[in-house]
Design an enzyme around this catalytic site. Sequence first.
Site, PDB file in Angstrom:
ATOM      1  N   CYS A  29      -4.286  -6.770  -2.954  1.00  0.00           N
ATOM      2  CA  CYS A  29      -3.740  -6.485  -1.517  1.00  0.00           C
ATOM      3  C   CYS A  29      -3.069  -7.886  -1.176  1.00  0.00           C
ATOM      4  O   CYS A  29      -3.517  -8.987  -1.454  1.00  0.00           O
ATOM      5  CB  CYS A  29      -5.076  -6.197  -0.709  1.00  0.00           C
ATOM      6  SG  CYS A  29      -4.805  -6.439   0.965  1.00  0.00           S
TER       7      CYS A  29
HETATM    8  N1  LIG Z   1      -7.046  -0.722   2.290  1.00  0.00           N
HETATM    9  C1  LIG Z   1      -6.041  -1.413   2.535  1.00  0.00           C
HETATM   10  O1  LIG Z   1      -6.158  -2.458   3.051  1.00  0.00           O
HETATM   11  C2  LIG Z   1      -4.653  -1.038   2.253  1.00  0.00           C
HETATM   12  C3  LIG Z   1      -4.183  -0.229   1.608  1.00  0.00           C
HETATM   13  N2  LIG Z   1      -3.305   0.526   1.182  1.00  0.00           N
HETATM   14  C4  LIG Z   1      -3.038   1.634   0.464  1.00  0.00           C
HETATM   15  O2  LIG Z   1      -1.655   1.838   0.203  1.00  0.00           O
HETATM   16  C5  LIG Z   1      -1.286   3.104  -0.014  1.00  0.00           C
HETATM   17  C6  LIG Z   1       0.143   3.393   1.031  1.00  0.00           C
HETATM   18  O3  LIG Z   1      -0.630   3.092   2.326  1.00  0.00           O
HETATM   19  P1  LIG Z   1       0.088   3.867   3.682  1.00  0.00           P
HETATM   20  O4  LIG Z   1       1.522   2.893   3.684  1.00  0.00           O
HETATM   21  O5  LIG Z   1      -0.466   3.768   4.827  1.00  0.00           O
HETATM   22  O6  LIG Z   1       0.643   5.446   3.138  1.00  0.00           O
HETATM   23  P2  LIG Z   1       2.056   6.238   3.060  1.00  0.00           P
HETATM   24  O7  LIG Z   1       3.116   5.261   2.541  1.00  0.00           O
HETATM   25  O8  LIG Z   1       1.862   7.436   2.963  1.00  0.00           O
HETATM   26  O9  LIG Z   1       2.426   6.151   4.764  1.00  0.00           O
HETATM   27  C7  LIG Z   1       1.634   6.957   5.575  1.00  0.00           C
HETATM   28  C8  LIG Z   1       2.396   7.057   6.862  1.00  0.00           C
HETATM   29  O10 LIG Z   1       1.849   6.002   7.675  1.00  0.00           O
HETATM   30  C9  LIG Z   1       3.082   5.108   8.070  1.00  0.00           C
HETATM   31  N3  LIG Z   1       2.326   3.811   8.136  1.00  0.00           N
HETATM   32  C10 LIG Z   1       1.985   3.104   7.176  1.00  0.00           C
HETATM   33  N4  LIG Z   1       1.625   1.925   7.613  1.00  0.00           N
HETATM   34  C11 LIG Z   1       1.718   1.808   9.015  1.00  0.00           C
HETATM   35  C12 LIG Z   1       1.427   1.199   9.993  1.00  0.00           C
HETATM   36  N5  LIG Z   1       0.836  -0.224   9.798  1.00  0.00           N
HETATM   37  N6  LIG Z   1       1.729   1.367  11.147  1.00  0.00           N
HETATM   38  C13 LIG Z   1       2.207   2.624  11.588  1.00  0.00           C
HETATM   39  N7  LIG Z   1       2.532   3.444  10.507  1.00  0.00           N
HETATM   40  C14 LIG Z   1       2.336   3.160   9.432  1.00  0.00           C
HETATM   41  C15 LIG Z   1       4.134   5.417   7.365  1.00  0.00           C
HETATM   42  O11 LIG Z   1       5.245   5.278   7.731  1.00  0.00           O
HETATM   43  P3  LIG Z   1       6.312   3.895   7.529  1.00  0.00           P
HETATM   44  O12 LIG Z   1       6.139   3.464   5.989  1.00  0.00           O
HETATM   45  O13 LIG Z   1       7.859   4.464   7.732  1.00  0.00           O
HETATM   46  O14 LIG Z   1       5.737   2.544   8.388  1.00  0.00           O
HETATM   47  C16 LIG Z   1       3.862   6.959   6.903  1.00  0.00           C
HETATM   48  O15 LIG Z   1       4.625   7.825   7.808  1.00  0.00           O
HETATM   49  C17 LIG Z   1      -2.500   3.882   0.398  1.00  0.00           C
HETATM   50  O16 LIG Z   1      -2.876   4.413  -0.789  1.00  0.00           O
HETATM   51  C18 LIG Z   1      -3.373   2.818   0.965  1.00  0.00           C
HETATM   52  O17 LIG Z   1      -4.955   3.234   0.767  1.00  0.00           O
HETATM   53  C19 LIG Z   1      -2.116  -0.213   1.951  1.00  0.00           C
HETATM   54  C20 LIG Z   1      -2.223  -1.446   2.722  1.00  0.00           C
HETATM   55  C21 LIG Z   1      -3.730  -1.644   2.973  1.00  0.00           C
HETATM   56  N1  LIG Z   2      -3.563  -4.148   0.988  1.00  0.00           N
HETATM   57  C1  LIG Z   2      -3.625  -3.151  -0.016  1.00  0.00           C
HETATM   58  N2  LIG Z   2      -4.754  -2.684  -0.457  1.00  0.00           N
HETATM   59  C2  LIG Z   2      -4.820  -1.955  -1.362  1.00  0.00           C
HETATM   60  C3  LIG Z   2      -3.627  -1.661  -2.045  1.00  0.00           C
HETATM   61  N3  LIG Z   2      -3.915  -0.621  -2.954  1.00  0.00           N
HETATM   62  C4  LIG Z   2      -5.140  -0.546  -3.016  1.00  0.00           C
HETATM   63  N4  LIG Z   2      -5.582  -1.267  -2.113  1.00  0.00           N
HETATM   64  C5  LIG Z   2      -7.107  -1.419  -1.404  1.00  0.00           C
HETATM   65  O1  LIG Z   2      -7.742  -2.177  -2.192  1.00  0.00           O
HETATM   66  C6  LIG Z   2      -9.024  -1.420  -2.632  1.00  0.00           C
HETATM   67  C7  LIG Z   2      -9.448  -1.912  -3.949  1.00  0.00           C
HETATM   68  O2  LIG Z   2     -10.005  -3.129  -3.891  1.00  0.00           O
HETATM   69  P1  LIG Z   2     -10.694  -4.348  -5.171  1.00  0.00           P
HETATM   70  O3  LIG Z   2     -11.132  -5.392  -4.344  1.00  0.00           O
HETATM   71  O4  LIG Z   2     -11.949  -3.448  -5.325  1.00  0.00           O
HETATM   72  O5  LIG Z   2      -9.576  -4.163  -6.070  1.00  0.00           O
HETATM   73  C8  LIG Z   2      -8.532  -0.008  -2.859  1.00  0.00           C
HETATM   74  O6  LIG Z   2      -9.795   0.848  -2.564  1.00  0.00           O
HETATM   75  C9  LIG Z   2      -7.729   0.019  -1.428  1.00  0.00           C
HETATM   76  O7  LIG Z   2      -8.649   0.169  -0.273  1.00  0.00           O
HETATM   77  C10 LIG Z   2      -2.216  -2.311  -1.691  1.00  0.00           C
HETATM   78  O8  LIG Z   2      -1.342  -2.145  -2.427  1.00  0.00           O
HETATM   79  N5  LIG Z   2      -2.313  -2.909  -0.695  1.00  0.00           N
END
Ligand SMILES: NC(=O)C1=CN([C@@H]2O[C@H](COP(=O)(O)OP(=O)(O)OC[C@H]3O[C@@H](n4cnc5c(N)ncnc54)[C@H](OP(=O)(O)O)[C@@H]3O)[C@@H](O)[C@H]2O)C=CC1
Ligand SMILES: Nc1nc2c(ncn2[C@@H]2O[C@H](COP(=O)(O)O)[C@@H](O)[C@H]2O)c(=O)[nH]1
Length: 327
Positions: free
Chosen positions: A175
């Site tokens: 991340c």
């Molecule tokens: N657990 C974590 O800390 C994180 C996990 N991830 C992982 O990355 C993958 C992609 O995630 P995600 O980008 O949400 O999925 P998507 O790319 O499918 O986006 C989903 C929707 O949410 C919008 N979106 C995404 N982020 C935001 C935001 N911060 N504020 C408002 N709208 C938002 C996107 O629009 P637009 O792209 O135009 O903004 C899109 O319409 C997932 O699998 C997720 O679990 C990603 C980051 C953090």
């Molecule tokens: N900010 C982001 N978080 C992400 C992304 N892809 C996955 N994830 C999150 O990380 C955990 C796994 O964490 P780990 O410490 O066990 O390796 C996963 O379940 C998601 O919630 C990303 O691209 N950006």
Amino acid sequence: MDNVFDYEDIQLVPAKCIVNSRSECDTSIELGGHKFKLPVVPANMQTIIDETIATQLAEGGYFYIMHRFNPEKRVNFIKDMQGRGLIASISVGVKPEEYTFVEELATLGLTPDFITIDIAHGHSNAVINMIQHIKGLLPKSFVIAGNVGTPEAVRELENAGADATKVGIGPGKVCITKIKTGFGTGGWQLAALRWCAKAATKPIIADGGIRTHGDIAKSVRFGASMVMIGSLFAGHEESPGNTIEIDGKKVKEYFGSASEFQKGEKKNVEGKKMYVEHKGSLNDTLVEMQQDLQSSISYAGGTKLDAIRTVDYVIVKNSIFNGDKVY
Ligand SMILES: NC(=O)C1=CN([C@@H]2O[C@H](COP(=O)(O)OP(=O)(O)OC[C@H]3O[C@@H](n4cnc5c(N)ncnc54)[C@H](OP(=O)(O)O)[C@@H]3O)[C@@H](O)[C@H]2O)C=CC1
Ligand SMILES: Nc1nc2c(ncn2[C@@H]2O[C@H](COP(=O)(O)O)[C@@H](O)[C@H]2O)c(=O)[nH]1
């Protein structure tokens, strides 16, 4: 929020042992009406799980969540798993086509046992609307919603109908959200879990930041029913990531779901790619995790996972390993 801490800052305090062998300790957990061998689920990421691993886990009695990055395969996946009497556990996003997908499932009469809404910033109307859409059309599916990092978010998603919430914004190994946005629970994930768990009335899944098997017990202590893990599950023989050799050593790729490798473009990138040591078979890791957790339960002075939930703990501010390498 004061008094923040993370996994490395905590040690659980041993209580008197009541078993003669660690094999007497039961690591199983119930979620959504199903019993699983471990309170652990591999992350729903493309380099961590695929259909083959999902089947292996379900057959072995473990919980799994299939990722959402091959959307067209999901209908057949659900049919295939349920046709074999296995649980079907899938992920969805929140874009318009995902609403259509849920409608398609309802029309086909397919009810996945578990549906995880997998979004970076889960405290949003986008997720609340999707929870309500799923619950309206597939009321028997157990809905896991996330990710979130505050008690307000847990309450709102639960009130919208989520059956469980997933906690963890930015603590993941691949991340870069914390660096690129300045937000998240990275560095205080365990304290955020405790904060969220106090507000929760339904199960919580701790997601991200697990670096050792002991961190699973610590997650349970601070309120997790289930723990989602990416990096510790990366690099196995079965893992979907590519294998390469660096300096004569076999390594496997592990990339973030919001990395450019996943997205195929450099837009809103919040994840990176790394290579992890090749680790042998997934089953060996699961067995070791179970043995370690059985040992944790014995140190908690019980025979079941619940014993861990009430043990004392101390805050030892980053000094647990005293400068030693973990392994
Ligand atoms: N657990 C974590 O800390 C994180 C996990 N991830 C992982 O990355 C993958 C992609 O995630 P995600 O980008 O949400 O999925 P998507 O790319 O499918 O986006 C989903 C929707 O949410 C919008 N979106 C995404 N982020 C935001 C935001 N911060 N504020 C408002 N709208 C938002 C996107 O629009 P637009 O792209 O135009 O903004 C899109 O319409 C997932 O699998 C997720 O679990 C990603 C980051 C953090
Ligand atoms: N900010 C982001 N978080 C992400 C992304 N892809 C996955 N994830 C999150 O990380 C955990 C796994 O964490 P780990 O410490 O066990 O390796 C996963 O379940 C998601 O919630 C990303 O691209 N950006």
